[in-house]
Design a protein around this motif. Structure first.
Motif, PDB file in Angstrom:
ATOM      1  N   GLY A 214       0.808  -1.214   0.000  1.00  0.00           N
ATOM      2  CA  GLY A 214       0.000   0.000   0.000  1.00  0.00           C
ATOM      3  C   GLY A 214       0.835   1.255   0.000  1.00  0.00           C
ATOM      4  O   GLY A 214       0.293   2.364  -0.070  1.00  0.00           O
TER       5      GLY A 214
ATOM      6  N   ALA B 297      -5.533   5.203  -7.111  1.00  0.00           N
ATOM      7  CA  ALA B 297      -5.266   4.951  -5.695  1.00  0.00           C
ATOM      8  C   ALA B 297      -6.334   5.661  -4.870  1.00  0.00           C
ATOM      9  O   ALA B 297      -6.370   6.893  -4.809  1.00  0.00           O
ATOM     10  CB  ALA B 297      -3.871   5.463  -5.326  1.00  0.00           C
TER      11      ALA B 297
ATOM     12  N   ALA C 221      -5.970   7.804  -0.623  1.00  0.00           N
ATOM     13  CA  ALA C 221      -4.510   7.927  -0.653  1.00  0.00           C
ATOM     14  C   ALA C 221      -4.056   9.249  -0.052  1.00  0.00           C
ATOM     15  O   ALA C 221      -4.759  10.256  -0.112  1.00  0.00           O
ATOM     16  CB  ALA C 221      -3.995   7.808  -2.085  1.00  0.00           C
TER      17      ALA C 221
ATOM     18  N   LYS D 229      -0.593  -4.136   6.011  1.00  0.00           N
ATOM     19  CA  LYS D 229      -0.664  -3.136   4.944  1.00  0.00           C
ATOM     20  C   LYS D 229      -0.708  -1.751   5.579  1.00  0.00           C
ATOM     21  O   LYS D 229      -0.882  -1.619   6.793  1.00  0.00           O
ATOM     22  CB  LYS D 229      -1.905  -3.352   4.076  1.00  0.00           C
ATOM     23  CG  LYS D 229      -3.219  -3.232   4.820  1.00  0.00           C
ATOM     24  CD  LYS D 229      -4.394  -3.529   3.904  1.00  0.00           C
ATOM     25  CE  LYS D 229      -5.727  -3.386   4.632  1.00  0.00           C
ATOM     26  NZ  LYS D 229      -5.986  -2.012   5.064  1.00  0.00           N
TER      27      LYS D 229
ATOM     28  N   THR E  74      -3.575   3.941   1.088  1.00  0.00           N
ATOM     29  CA  THR E  74      -2.395   4.061   0.237  1.00  0.00           C
ATOM     30  C   THR E  74      -1.594   5.287   0.628  1.00  0.00           C
ATOM     31  O   THR E  74      -2.169   6.345   0.899  1.00  0.00           O
ATOM     32  CB  THR E  74      -2.797   4.177  -1.251  1.00  0.00           C
ATOM     33  OG1 THR E  74      -3.652   3.093  -1.599  1.00  0.00           O
ATOM     34  CG2 THR E  74      -1.564   4.145  -2.151  1.00  0.00           C
TER      35      THR E  74
END
Length: 350
Positions: free
Chosen positions: A27, A45, A48, A131, A150
């Motif tokens: 990520g 993404a 993010a 992640k 992300t």
């Protein structure tokens, strides 16, 4: 195999790795990688956060806004002091005023889209177990935590010198760009006869400077091959040299205003800096305490730089850490000795 009397390398630039705690989690990727996914595959993404320093962050954020998936926030590490320090380069930068106007336009676009922006951030840490789950940082005297899926990191680009180094081309450390650049003449010719380098692989300048460098190298190659006289070469080169000078004028301002994140240039001991071999900054510092003077020795101690990327991700960091630990210059510390293949190849190709 291809034989040639002259070789022109145009290997471009790489995004500078930004080793901060948590940067190896799934990520987390570079802003440039996200841009490639967006342009090449239409992959966006979602949820993010962009973090780091440099104009590319503005461009990627604006492209995400236009694609209908704006970033949650823009977290920048450059400080007001950096901007004030850059002001002495502003008169020269005004020669490249189009770039400045474009940057201001992107910032205005992000402001209108409601993208939160933090500047002067430090203490960047990416939280998560399997992640990335959040970006934590300090800004404006407060601690912030932004939950996200992300994290897109970026703090500048550096010349991709692997091919040039494999040919034994001399390089020197650029204090302004915090990276090594090849030693070249006006035409892009290296000290090794027959090798030319153009584009960002010869030193960061941007797309227009790269194009002009390619044309200048081509003129020199044509002259050496007997297709142009020296007078013709120089006459054709004169307007190109003026364009290059104008386009380069903004670079000192950008280098000073958007320096790399200090914490990523000298990561904490427990931060992984060599992803391939999972070597930490502390392990590199320990090699210096044992008498290691340069990156090639560090390979023997730790295997740093011996993975599939051959040092593209960790080389500059290892040089910087060893130079600081040994109170030496990056030039004296040196860089990895690059051997073929430059990238992994199949058995069939061999």
């Amino acid at each position: 195999q291809i034989a040639a009397r002259r070789v022109l390398l145009a290997t471009g630039a790489l995004e500078r790795p930004m080793p901060v705690p948590g940067w190896t989690l799934p990520g987390v990727m570079t802003a440039g990688a996200a841009q490639i996914l967006l342009k090449g595959s239409g992959v966006l993404a979602r949820r993010a956060v962009l973090a780091g320093s440099g104009p590319l962050l503005y461009l990627v954020a604006a492209q995400m806004v236009r694609a209908g998936v704006p970033p949650l926030a823009l977290v920048e590490t450059q400080t007001r002091t950096d901007l004030m320090r850059a002001m002495r380069h502003l008169p020269g930068a005004l020669r490249g005023w189009r770039g400045l106007v474009k940057g201001l336009g992107l910032l205005g676009e992000l402001r209108r889209a409601g993208v939160a922006r933090f500047t002067g951030a430090d203490g960047l840490t990416i939280e998560g177990t399997d992640k990335a789950e959040a970006l934590c940082f300090r800004s404006g005297g407060e601690t912030h935590r932004i939950a996200c899926d992300t994290v897109l990191l970026h703090h500048g680009v550096v010349p991709n010198t692997q091919a040039a180094r494999s040919l034994g081309i001399a390089h020197r450390w650029s204090v302004a760009q915090h990276a090594f650049t090849p030693v070249l003449d006006t035409w892009g010719a290296a000290e090794r006869t027959g090798v030319f380098i153009a584009g960002d692989g010869a030193g960061l300048g941007g797309a227009m400077v790269a194009e002009v460098a390619g044309r200048l190298a081509a003129l020199k190659l044509a002259e050496e091959a007997g297709h142009l006289t020296i007078a013709d070469r120089d006459a054709r080169a004169a307007p190109l040299l003026r364009v290059r000078s104008r386009e380069r004028a903004i670079r000192p301002f950008l280098d000073a205003a958007y320096p790399p994140c200090p914490e990523a240039l000298a990561p904490a001991d427990d931060t992984v800096i060599c992803r391939c071999e999972e070597i930490t900054a502390g392990q590199i510092r320990q090699t210096a305490a044992l008498g290691c003077l340069g990156p090639n020795q560090a390979k023997s101690y730790t295997r740093a730089g011996m993975g599939p990327c051959q040092g593209r991700y960790c080389g500059l960091t290892v040089t910087r850490l060893l130079a600081e630990a040994n109170a030496a210059t990056p030039d004296a510390t040196g860089y990895y000795r690059i051997r073929p293949p430059l990238k992994p190849v199949t058995l069939a190709e061999l």
